[in-house]
Each structure stands twice: as structure tokens, then as C-alpha cells.
Design a protein around this motif. Structure first.
Motif: not given
Length: 175
Positions: A91, A127, A129, A148, A170-171
Motif C-alpha cells: 500500500r 491499495q 489511500y 476511492f 479514502y481508500q
């Protein structure tokens, strides 16, 4: 000849170059964006020149990547970053800033889309973010437009001008 994964119709993303010094200096010292960049003091040209001199370092070493957003004329219009790169958990955080004259023209959406393609295909991240102040409606719209999902609220997270603001988390997971 193939099309670069970092080139779109309206913009391209490229590595930082020495010629970006004046643009970087102007953007980093724009007090209007210090609230979102967590900046508390101006940057000198010498510090930024040194930063540009080290910008070639590998994302796996420095855990971040900053790319310049350029228009079709190869003029610098903004920056897009991966930060807190964590290969173990696959990530990274993502952030974007455009100069004021190039906002709301589709460049941000295309630049973010290009970087997402890069992070999911080349870096093989699971992912990404983004941290967005709750009153930054333009950024909220941009990130939601690109898939997102809002997953959290950090209450009173950012103090600016004597007041606390909430920051939204937010992801986006790899498709």
C-alpha cells in the motif's frame, strides 16, 4: 511504438528534473496550500535543489515517489506523490497538487488515473489511500470520481489558523 503508462491525452507524469526548481519553489512556498501539505515554513531554493538532486532515489529505498504533472507542451502544472510506501503490506498514500490555473480542467483526474494504473500494474500494490480535509470538496469529488471510498474520519486531525478540522480517509483497492 507503445504508449507510455504515464502519458495520457491531457498530461504526462515524469520524473523530477532540475528545470522544475522554480516551479517547485513557487508551489512549495505557496502559503495557500500549506494547510494541506502540513508545511510550517518556507523552503529555500538550496533545500529544494538538494531535494531534486536526490529525487532519482528508488521508491523501495526512500518509501516515496514524486512525479511532475506536465501538460502536452511539457510545462509543469503540478505534482503527484506516493508516500508512506509499504511494500510488505502492498500500500501507499497518494496526493496531488495542481497550480491554480490548471485546476478543474481534467488534468488532475487524468494524472491520478495514470498514477493508479502505475501503482496497480507496475508496483503491484493492493491499495492506495488519500487523506483529504473535509472542506476540500474539489479533492473529495476527484477521488470519489476515480473510485476511492471514504472509510473513515479523523476527528480534529489538522489544526490550522487556530481551528481544528476533520480529515477524511479514502481508500481504493486494486481492481
Amino acid at each position: 511504438m507503445g504508449i507510455s503508462i504515464l502519458k495520457g491525452k491531457y498530461c504526462q507524469l515524469r520524473a523530477l528534473e532540475p528545470k522544475d526548481l522554480d516551479f517547485l519553489y513557487a508551489l512549495e512556498n505557496d502559503t495557500e496550500i500549506w494547510e494541506i501539505s502540513n508545511t510550517l515554513k518556507p523552503y529555500s531554493r538550496a533545500v529544494l535543489k538538494n531535494y531534486l538532486g536526490n529525487a532519482h532515489r528508488d521508491i523501495y529505498e526512500v518509501k516515496q515517489l514524486r512525479l511532475c504533472i506536465c501538460n502536452p507542451k511539457d510545462e509543469s502544472v503540478g505534482f503527484i506523490d506516493l508516500f508512506d510506501f509499504d511494500p510488505k503490506h502492498s500500500r501507499a498514500g497518494i496526493g496531488i497538487i495542481l497550480n491554480t490555473t490548471n485546476r478543474n480542467k481534467g488534468l488532475g483526474a487524468e494524472a491520478l488515473s495514470l498514477l493508479l494504473d502505475y501503482t496497480f500494474s507496475v508496483l503491484d500494490l493492493h491499495q492506495v489511500y488519500a487523506n483529504i480535509l473535509e472542506d476540500n470538496l474539489t479533492s473529495i469529488h476527484l477521488f470519489e470520481k476515480l473510485g476511492f471510498q471514504r472509510v473513515g474520519v479523523k476527528k480534529d486531525w489538522i489544526r490550522w489558523d487556530g481551528k481544528f478540522k476533520n480529515e477524511l480517509l479514502y481508500q481504493k483497492l486494486k481492481p
